[in-house]
Design a protein around this motif. Structure first.
Motif, short mmCIF file in Angstrom:
data_model
loop_
_atom_site.label_atom_id
_atom_site.label_comp_id
_atom_site.label_asym_id
_atom_site.label_seq_id
_atom_site.Cartn_x
_atom_site.Cartn_y
_atom_site.Cartn_z
N ASP A 89 0.82 -1.22 0.00
CA ASP A 89 0.00 0.00 0.00
C ASP A 89 0.85 1.26 0.00
O ASP A 89 0.52 2.24 -0.68
N TRP A 90 1.94 1.26 0.77
CA TRP A 90 2.76 2.47 0.86
C TRP A 90 3.47 2.77 -0.45
O TRP A 90 3.60 3.94 -0.84
N GLN A 91 3.92 1.73 -1.12
CA GLN A 91 4.55 1.95 -2.43
C GLN A 91 3.57 2.55 -3.41
O GLN A 91 3.89 3.51 -4.13
N LEU A 92 2.35 2.01 -3.46
CA LEU A 92 1.36 2.51 -4.40
C LEU A 92 0.88 3.91 -4.02
O LEU A 92 0.62 4.75 -4.89
N ARG A 93 0.78 4.17 -2.73
CA ARG A 93 0.39 5.52 -2.30
C ARG A 93 1.43 6.56 -2.70
O ARG A 93 1.08 7.63 -3.20
N ARG A 94 2.69 6.22 -2.47
CA ARG A 94 3.71 7.21 -2.83
C ARG A 94 3.75 7.41 -4.35
O ARG A 94 3.93 8.53 -4.83
N ALA A 95 3.58 6.34 -5.10
CA ALA A 95 3.56 6.47 -6.56
C ALA A 95 2.41 7.37 -7.00
O ALA A 95 2.59 8.25 -7.85
N ALA A 96 1.23 7.17 -6.42
CA ALA A 96 0.07 8.00 -6.77
C ALA A 96 0.31 9.46 -6.39
O ALA A 96 -0.04 10.38 -7.15
N TRP A 97 0.90 9.67 -5.23
CA TRP A 97 1.17 11.04 -4.78
C TRP A 97 2.14 11.75 -5.72
O TRP A 97 1.94 12.92 -6.07
N VAL A 98 3.16 11.04 -6.14
CA VAL A 98 4.15 11.66 -7.03
C VAL A 98 3.54 11.93 -8.40
O VAL A 98 3.84 12.94 -9.04
N ILE A 99 2.67 11.03 -8.88
CA ILE A 99 1.96 11.31 -10.14
C ILE A 99 1.20 12.63 -10.02
O ILE A 99 1.25 13.48 -10.92
N LYS A 100 0.49 12.79 -8.93
CA LYS A 100 -0.30 14.01 -8.72
C LYS A 100 0.60 15.24 -8.70
O LYS A 100 0.29 16.27 -9.33
N ARG A 101 1.73 15.16 -8.01
CA ARG A 101 2.65 16.30 -7.95
C ARG A 101 3.23 16.61 -9.33
O ARG A 101 3.39 17.78 -9.71
N MET A 102 3.54 15.58 -10.09
CA MET A 102 4.05 15.78 -11.45
C MET A 102 3.02 16.53 -12.30
O MET A 102 3.37 17.47 -13.03
N LEU A 103 1.78 16.12 -12.20
CA LEU A 103 0.74 16.74 -13.02
C LEU A 103 0.43 18.16 -12.55
O LEU A 103 0.07 19.03 -13.37
N HIS A 104 0.56 18.42 -11.27
CA HIS A 104 0.41 19.79 -10.77
C HIS A 104 1.48 20.70 -11.37
O HIS A 104 1.21 21.84 -11.77
#
Length: 400
Positions: A89-104
């Motif tokens: 879960d933590w790996q996938l959460r961090r991946a999702a968070w970084v995707i969001k930051r990239m798109l921001h």
């Protein structure tokens, strides 16, 4: 003689020199400007000679890489574990968070709301910022080319995900054009990992080959099936790549995260190694301008093809990605099956004996390149900013 210099401006000047100064140089300048969208030296000369005409593998020889800091929201036992379970879960959460930051960050580029890069006297050109997304280096005979996705291309709204040698396209925007919620991103990433359990021929390893050979193999791969050509085009136009990796480390369970040498840190050395090379070149599409890697212990890295922009520009993007730790309240646990989650698809390849054999050959050569490469971070605390401020007394020196 340098053209345009030391030429007499009076009426007795040579007609030939007068023509060179007032006509020939202006013609050349106009042609160069017309042939280059941004900078004739960069677009028409430097990129080709320094990068695109280079035929050696991008692995080790060309691609830049950045090791990014941990997220403090991730529990210590996960971050410091030598081998946490993959796709937790933590790996996938961090991946999702970084995707969001990239798109921001991309949104700020598109809306031109980023503060300008400036010198003491003037702002600097920031065209390279736009080259970080939706861009790929495509191998060609003699000289590679850079591809930038066209507006309206569906793949330009997706990322390329690499998991266990499998490749996926994942939607990261909703139907309204807004960035997907973190929960949706986590669900889609997890659905992809569930579909990546079987062994597959890792087509992406071909991007680690000599550029001339990869150009021939890419054309051959595309010729095997229309779906192969579409897969290649989709990867080329996608926003960026994301690799979900298992953590591979030299640290054994129970060992200290620090090596016996005071100036090195084995955990961070392993981080550098995976960020730069992946698993001996696996799980990477080396042609892509930006590839993020998130390991099962949530270590984050960024690697990319060098020709579209200098590594300083992605480092600014990387700093933005880790500037804010995860907002855990934005994640919501969900129960689902992979079949119930839309917004992603696996890239299936039609292969023949030649491509399969080439993947095996490149994998062996990539491993040899990686095995012959060293990477380590020196931890030296005896001299730095604090020492300069407190002891160095720099103002006593004449720095002019």
């Amino acid at each position: 003689m340098i053209l345009g210099q030391n030429v007499r401006s009076d009426s007795k000047a040579s007609p030939l020199l007068y023509f060179i100064k007032h006509s020939f140089i202006s013609i050349i300048d106009a042609e160069l400007q017309n042939s280059a969208p941004y900078n004739w030296l960069d677009d028409s000369f430097w990129l080709k000679k320094a990068y695109l005409e280079t035929r050696s593998s991008l692995l080790v020889n060309s691609n830049w890489w950045l090791a990014l800091q941990d997220d403090v929201q991730v529990p210590g036992p996960v971050r410091l574990s030598p081998n946490p379970p993959p796709f937790n879960d933590w790996q996938l959460r961090r991946a999702a968070w970084v995707i969001k930051r990239m798109l921001h960050f991309k949104k700020r580029i598109d809306q031109q709301t980023l503060p300008p890069d400036i010198t003491r006297t003037a702002p600097l050109c920031m065209s390279h910022y736009k080259r970080m997304f939706n861009m790929t280096r495509i191998p060609k005979q003699g000289c590679d080319i850079l591809h930038k996705a066209h507006e309206g291309d569906p793949s330009s709204q997706q990322i390329t995900l690499l998991v266990n040698g499998h490749m996926f396209l994942v939607d990261v925007y909703d139907t309204s054009g807004d960035i997907c919620s973190l929960d949706t991103l986590v669900q889609r990433l997890r659905a992809c990992t569930l579909e990546a359990q079987c062994e597959v021929t890792p087509v992406a390893i071909l991007t680690a080959d000599d550029r001339e050979i990869w150009a021939k193999n890419r054309d051959h791969l595309a010729s095997l099936s229309p779906s192969n050509g579409q897969n290649l085009s989709s990867v080329d136009s996608s926003l960026f790549c994301l690799s979900l990796d298992s953590t591979r480390t030299r640290i054994k369970h129970g060992d200290s995260i620090y090596s016996s040498e005071d100036l090195t840190n084995a955990r961070w050395d392993d981080h550098l190694h995976n960020t730069a090379y992946g698993m001996d070149g696996f799980n990477r599409w080396f042609d892509k301008t930006i590839t993020l890697s998130v390991e099962s212990n949530t270590r984050l890295g960024m690697m990319g093809e060098h020709s579209p922009c200098d590594a300083l520009i992605p480092s600014i993007l990387g700093d933005y990605c880790v500037e804010e730790p995860m907002h855990l309240a934005e994640f919501e646990p969900s129960n689902f099956t992979s079949e119930s989650i839309p917004g992603w698809r696996r890239l299936d390849w039609q292969l023949d004996h030649h491509i399969t054999a080439e993947c095996q050959r490149v994998a062996q050569e990539a491993k040899s390149i990686v095995d012959d490469s060293d990477d380590s971070q020196l931890w030296f605390q005896d001299y730095g900013v604090s020492w300069i401020r407190g002891t160095g007394a720099l103002n006593s020196y004449n720095l002019s």
